[in-house]
Motif scaffolding. Structure first.
Motif, PDB file in Angstrom:
ATOM      1  N   LEU A 159      -0.487   3.299   5.881  1.00  0.00           N
ATOM      2  CA  LEU A 159      -0.347   3.897   4.554  1.00  0.00           C
ATOM      3  C   LEU A 159       1.145   4.080   4.279  1.00  0.00           C
ATOM      4  CD1 LEU A 159      -2.646   4.766   2.623  1.00  0.00           C
ATOM      5  CD2 LEU A 159      -2.237   7.123   3.354  1.00  0.00           C
ATOM      6  N   ASN A 181       3.619   5.552   1.406  1.00  0.00           N
ATOM      7  CA  ASN A 181       3.698   6.349   0.182  1.00  0.00           C
ATOM      8  C   ASN A 181       2.363   6.388  -0.555  1.00  0.00           C
ATOM      9  OD1 ASN A 181       6.371   7.125   0.548  1.00  0.00           O
ATOM     10  ND2 ASN A 181       7.164   5.312  -0.492  1.00  0.00           N
ATOM     11  N   GLY A 182       1.301   6.523   0.239  1.00  0.00           N
ATOM     12  CA  GLY A 182      -0.035   6.658  -0.322  1.00  0.00           C
ATOM     13  C   GLY A 182      -0.772   5.365  -0.570  1.00  0.00           C
ATOM     14  N   TYR A 183      -0.133   4.214  -0.330  1.00  0.00           N
ATOM     15  CA  TYR A 183      -0.757   2.921  -0.614  1.00  0.00           C
ATOM     16  C   TYR A 183      -0.939   2.135   0.681  1.00  0.00           C
ATOM     17  CZ  TYR A 183       0.336   3.840  -5.495  1.00  0.00           C
ATOM     18  OH  TYR A 183       0.407   4.397  -6.742  1.00  0.00           O
ATOM     19  N   VAL A 241      -0.792  -0.919   3.159  1.00  0.00           N
ATOM     20  CA  VAL A 241       0.067  -2.094   3.263  1.00  0.00           C
ATOM     21  C   VAL A 241      -0.212  -2.815   4.579  1.00  0.00           C
ATOM     22  CG1 VAL A 241       1.933  -1.130   1.853  1.00  0.00           C
ATOM     23  CG2 VAL A 241       1.948  -0.764   4.327  1.00  0.00           C
TER      24      VAL A 241
END
Length: 435
Positions: free
Chosen positions: A378, A380-382, A384
């Motif tokens: 994760l 920054n909240g996304y 990858v």
């Protein structure tokens, strides 16, 4: 009320007797000194597990309050099973009477920083290693400090902090040629080197090299590090002056695992405010490390760390449910996960929070690495794909990384989502937070 036996005789400096039922973990009443690593909790649970000093008899259970008491309890790094409980703050830079020592107290042989800088200025000295009277004086002064701050830890030892405010300051705990060691619930702070050496040929421009890791595993086996906080608190290197156009570094690693160390679990710990946090494997040429350096890192926080979180050579490292925080004002951040020679890192469900100028591609750096398994990341909240991003954005000076590291971890607890782990680690990692 029965008292634990703390020493051969009561009243020895730095050894304190405490009630047998004294609580080591907030509100639990349990004795942390007798805790052992749970089965399957990472690599340190393999091949017999890690029990530290849990088998110590009552004559080898110590509560220490100063350096003198700690040195006696460590017994020169002996292999006698022992439990050492640290109460309050212990400063390694003290003499046997407890008097605080500073760098001037260690200086000997005519050592003087201004004279050292004048003697080895690259513009006049050149690229040769420092030699001569000032370097000899620096070495002698460094040896005097090392006598105070280097603390050897032997096999079958547990070192644990009492309560939520146990601190070991200025020390370099060294677990060398030892097996079966536990360090828990302890803040390790500011292993400050008074006499760093100038290395003219390092990194092309030269660099300053400090001597002391806060915690160093050197040919150590079966080691569990848990709920430890390690930092340069109080004296960050970034505030040190610049000499020869290089920062005058005073600290080395926070936790280095080198020279054939093996079967290590690092859990629920916090590494903060430091440059080079954690090195696993010390040299590209150390072929003897093959098959060793098996390390698990889980539920740790790396905050305001410039690099090496960790950097790995040769090691078979399981990196899961860790939390990484790069602060908004960080302008010297380099990378977090270092993929070096023959490393085999299996990274799962780790969370990274960074400012806008740090990209996901910046999180990984490779030196002769070949593979990185990274899943569930994760950023920054996304979500990858770290390996794919590295391959897409690396400079071309390094080969692309594959995803097959040749092994799958079997020794671990439940692996949570990166988001859940991020929250749990923020609440629970570090000294004073054992429940």
């Amino acid at each position: 009320m029965r008292l634990r036996h703390c020493a051969a005789a009561l009243g020895l400096l730095g050894l304190l007797c405490v009630p047998a039922h004294a609580e080591d973990a907030r509100g639990t009443g349990r004795d942390l000194g007798r805790d052992t690593l749970a089965p399957y909790d990472g690599w340190a649970a393999a091949e017999g597990g890690t029990t530290g000093g849990a088998a110590a008899d009552e004559a080898h259970v110590f509560t220490v309050t100063d350096r003198a008491g700690l040195v006696r309890a460590l017994d020169g790094g002996s292999d006698t099973p022992k439990i050492i409980k640290i109460a309050g703050t212990i400063d390694a830079n003290t003499d046997d009477s407890g008097r605080r020592l500073d760098c001037a107290d260690y200086a000997t042989g005519g050592y003087d920083l201004k004279k050292y800088l004048a003697a080895y200025d690259p513009r006049t000295w050149g690229a040769a290693k420092p030699a001569g009277p000032q370097e000899e004086a620096r070495q002698a002064s460094a040896a005097r400090q090392a006598e105070r701050v280097v603390l050897p830890v032997g096999s079958h030892t547990t070192i644990v902090g009492l309560g939520d405010d146990a601190v070991l300051k200025g020390a370099s705990l060294q677990i060398k040629n030892a097996d079966n060691v536990i360090v828990r619930n302890l803040e390790l702070r500011d292993a400050y080197d008074c006499f760093p050496v100038w290395q003219p040929n390092t990194g092309g421009l030269g660099d300053w090299k400090a001597a002391y890791d806060t915690l160093w595993l050197n040919n150590a086996g079966h080691v569990w590090i848990d709920h430890v906080t390690a930092s340069d608190k109080g004296r960050p290197d970034e505030k040190e002056p610049t000499y020869y156009a290089r920062n005058h570094l005073r600290h080395d690693g926070l936790l280095d695992i080198t020279n054939g160390s093996d079967l290590v679990t690092v859990s629920w710990s916090r590494f903060a405010d430091h440059d080079k946090a954690m090195l696993i494997g010390n040299s590209d040429s150390a072929a003897g490390d093959r098959g060793r350096l098996r390390v698990t890192l889980h539920h740790n926080e790396f905050t305001s760390v410039v690099q090496r979180a960790p950097r790995v050579r040769f090691g078979q490292v399981h990196l899961y449910n860790n939390r990484y925080v790069v602060p908004e004002d960080a302008h010297d951040y380099r990378y977090s996960i270092g993929v070096s020679t023959e490393s085999r890192i299996h990274a799962e469900n780790n969370a990274f929070t960074t400012p806008a100028h740090v990209e996901a591609a910046d999180l990984v750096k490779s030196w002769n690495g070949t593979a990185l398994h990274a899943s569930g990341t994760l950023f920054n909240g996304y979500p990858v794909d770290l390996t794919a991003i590295y391959n897409a954005y690396n400079s071309g000076s390094e080969r692309d990384l594959g995803t097959d590291v040749g092994w799958s971890p079997a020794l671990h607890g439940r692996i949570d989502s990166a988001a859940a782990a991020d929250r749990a680690v923020a609440r629970g990692a570090g000294a004073g937070r054992i429940r």
